[in-house]
Design an enzyme around this catalytic site. Structure first.
Site, PDB file in Angstrom:
ATOM      1  N   THR A  13       0.812  -1.218   0.000  1.00 23.12           N
ATOM      2  CA  THR A  13       0.000   0.000   0.000  1.00 23.12           C
ATOM      3  C   THR A  13       0.849   1.273   0.000  1.00 23.12           C
ATOM      4  O   THR A  13       0.685   2.141  -0.857  1.00 23.12           O
ATOM      5  CB  THR A  13      -0.901   0.015   1.262  1.00 23.12           C
ATOM      6  OG1 THR A  13      -1.628  -1.216   1.291  1.00 23.12           O
ATOM      7  CG2 THR A  13      -1.875   1.165   1.226  1.00 23.12           C
ATOM      8  N   GLU A 128       9.346  10.328   9.208  1.00 24.74           N
ATOM      9  CA  GLU A 128       8.053  10.891   9.603  1.00 24.74           C
ATOM     10  C   GLU A 128       6.944   9.833   9.589  1.00 24.74           C
ATOM     11  O   GLU A 128       6.089   9.793  10.473  1.00 24.74           O
ATOM     12  CB  GLU A 128       7.678  12.031   8.638  1.00 24.74           C
ATOM     13  CG  GLU A 128       6.432  12.793   8.992  1.00 24.74           C
ATOM     14  CD  GLU A 128       6.581  13.580  10.277  1.00 24.74           C
ATOM     15  OE1 GLU A 128       7.249  14.610  10.280  1.00 24.74           O
ATOM     16  OE2 GLU A 128       6.018  13.131  11.292  1.00 24.74           O
ATOM     17  N   GLY A 133       1.513   7.802  11.049  1.00 25.19           N
ATOM     18  CA  GLY A 133       1.155   7.913   9.628  1.00 25.19           C
ATOM     19  C   GLY A 133       1.298   9.303   9.059  1.00 25.19           C
ATOM     20  O   GLY A 133       2.396   9.849   8.953  1.00 25.19           O
ATOM     21  N   LYS A 204       6.446   2.715  18.197  1.00 26.09           N
ATOM     22  CA  LYS A 204       6.350   4.130  17.829  1.00 26.09           C
ATOM     23  C   LYS A 204       6.754   5.024  19.001  1.00 26.09           C
ATOM     24  O   LYS A 204       7.413   6.052  18.819  1.00 26.09           O
ATOM     25  CB  LYS A 204       4.918   4.444  17.368  1.00 26.09           C
ATOM     26  CG  LYS A 204       4.554   3.717  16.072  1.00 26.09           C
ATOM     27  CD  LYS A 204       3.051   3.727  15.828  1.00 26.09           C
ATOM     28  CE  LYS A 204       2.677   3.079  14.510  1.00 26.09           C
ATOM     29  NZ  LYS A 204       1.197   2.853  14.400  1.00 26.09           N
TER      30      LYS A 204
END
Lengths: 328, 328
Positions: A13, A128, A133, A204
């Site tokens: 994706t 980033e 996201g 994260k």
């Protein structure tokens, strides 16, 4: 006018999103950066399978083939897991390529090493997309932490679990049913372990810790509790008190300098910055000494949000002039 | 190690904040930027009045005196109104100084001119503090709009009116009473016209328009409606429908390319990103084509929030290497 060559590692994706955006924004990037960016190689595990029209000739299964491309200048990486992603990016950096990654598992563990290596080779690293996201939390933190000191970060860093908690609250359904719905909508994978357990948010959080505090706590000391521990009864009790469950990843620098962190369902009241963040949104709240508290909210996943911030990473590196010495 | 000289124009709340932060962060800035920053001049209208201890010898009432300082490298401006602020900064830029401003009235009108001039002279312009105080909306927009295109911006850009609306809603008091409380707490000035009328938010919106769309609409065509138009009855009716009044500054690029904007009280429902923003907070919501919607929330005013993002502006300019040719 220089033509610059890019490679994409991984063509799921996000990788496909990068390909589309580079194509759609060719003219704008030329105007803003003064270079024409061309995707020269796409690394996949099966190069015979065409995922996007007219890309078959760009496909390769070999990193050697990617790095052999004359004038390769930037590598976008959208694979999962630490390896072979880290090894590939290490080689790309040694090859004097800028690297842009969306890989949280790799970057949580090897990010600082990769950044050091990039510094030595005079190239840039963009990450980033590895946290939240499309929400530009990495660059925003970099922008406010030159002068401000971070004291605490709290984040909703996993859209899937936030969707599940929102659904449980609003529709009064049990965890399993909310999870099934998330899977049906493509928000959760067939094996939802990484999301539900908090492991995805934990990785994260570690990336944010490195950025905001210059270090990570000992991973083994971080409590990571999933959302599957919350029952319908818990949820009803919270509703009655006008409280909401959020799956919060949190890291804090204590007065004695220690870093403490956790990932856990947290009950927040209606003045908490994360109270209103519903559905698949991500949010990061940062407490700093001068500014106070700021919060960023936005889409934590998706082809175009994630891929676009990776291309933004590249544009920022180009504008900053990192690696100007690189021959292109 | 280079010593760099800074001047501060205006020594009210924000100017003093800059002075304190530069002092408090001397060592960190030295480590991060490799320079020692020293405040060499402070421009005020009455140089005989000492506002901060041990600064009397830095005071001057003359811009000539400021610019005559040998090796002056950066000017922080925290005055109000267009003039003489613009003329001062123009001269500073021509003098090859970086300029950092918090002045929304000046920057809304003359910002593009100042930026062009700075470009010609190889220096940087920072204006993060001119919109939404400590919320880093300017740099965040710059970071996402290299690749993304902005479609619409909606913002709560004035903390005073947001405080008034919050108080009217929660305590069911009329506008006048909420305004008095805002004045008592120091959030609103004795003459609250600029805040209440929407003029303050309008100027900030124009700065965002230049940044996000590269241009501003015709000022005369922008409808600007204040919060004093909202009655207690309006507020009660909104509460009953679970809607909230927000004083929203909005600018949008229509399909035909036209820019349309307005500043007006807006009723928002509980899924709107601005619904939960209470008290003196500011928030900016940006719709972009790739990322979708992102929202930034934080303190829109205050000595340390505002001053710290100005010092962040300077640090960012130094790290980017803008004006490296400037002799220091």
């Amino acid at each position: 006018m220089a033509t610059i060559k890019a490679a994409i590692l991984g063509f799921g994706t996000v990788g496909q999103g990068i390909y589309h955006i580079l194509k759609e924004r060719k003219q704008e990037l030329l105007e803003k950066l003064g270079v024409e960016l061309e995707v020269a190689k796409i690394l996949v595990t099966d190069a015979s399978k065409e995922r996007v029209q007219n890309t078959l000739h760009l496909m390769t299964e070999s990193i050697e083939d990617v790095l052999a491309e004359p004038g390769l200048h930037v590598v976008f990486e959208a694979i999962v897991n630490e390896e072979p992603a880290f090894s590939y990016l290490k080689r790309a950096v040694e090859h004097k390529c800028h690297v842009i990654t969306a890989n949280k598992v790799m970057f949580a563990k090897r990010g600082q090493e990769l950044e050091q290596l990039a510094k030595e080779h005079g190239v840039g690293v963009g990450y980033e997309a590895s946290v939240a996201g499309g929400v530009p939390v990495i660059k925003t933190l970099k922008n406010i932490l030159l002068v401000n000191n971070a004291q605490r970060i709290q984040g909703i860093l996993n859209g899937t679990t936030n969707f599940i908690l929102t659904k449980m609250r609003i529709e009064n359904v049990p965890f399993e049913e909310a999870l099934s719905e998330a899977q049906r909508l493509g928000y959760a994978e067939a094996d939802p372990y990484n999301d539900v357990s908090g492991q995805d948010a934990f990785k994260k959080l570690m990336i944010l810790s490195s950025l905001a505090f210059g270090e990570q706590p000992n991973w083994a000391e971080i409590e990571v509790i999933g959302v599957d521990t919350i029952s319908q009864t818990d949820m009803e009790a919270a509703n009655l008190q006008n409280l909401r469950y959020r799956h919060v990843a949190e890291i804090e620098r204590l007065a004695d300098g220690t870093l403490v962190g956790k990932v856990t369902p947290l009950l927040v009241d209606n003045v908490h910055p994360l109270y209103s963040i519903d559905d698949v949104n991500n949010a990061v709240t940062v407490d700093t000494d001068y500014i106070g508290t700021i919060t960023l909210v936005g889409p934590g996943a998706g082809m175009y949000p994630t891929a676009s911030v990776m291309v933004e990473d590249y544009a920022a590196i180009m504008l900053k002039g990192v690696g100007q010495a690189v021959s292109i």
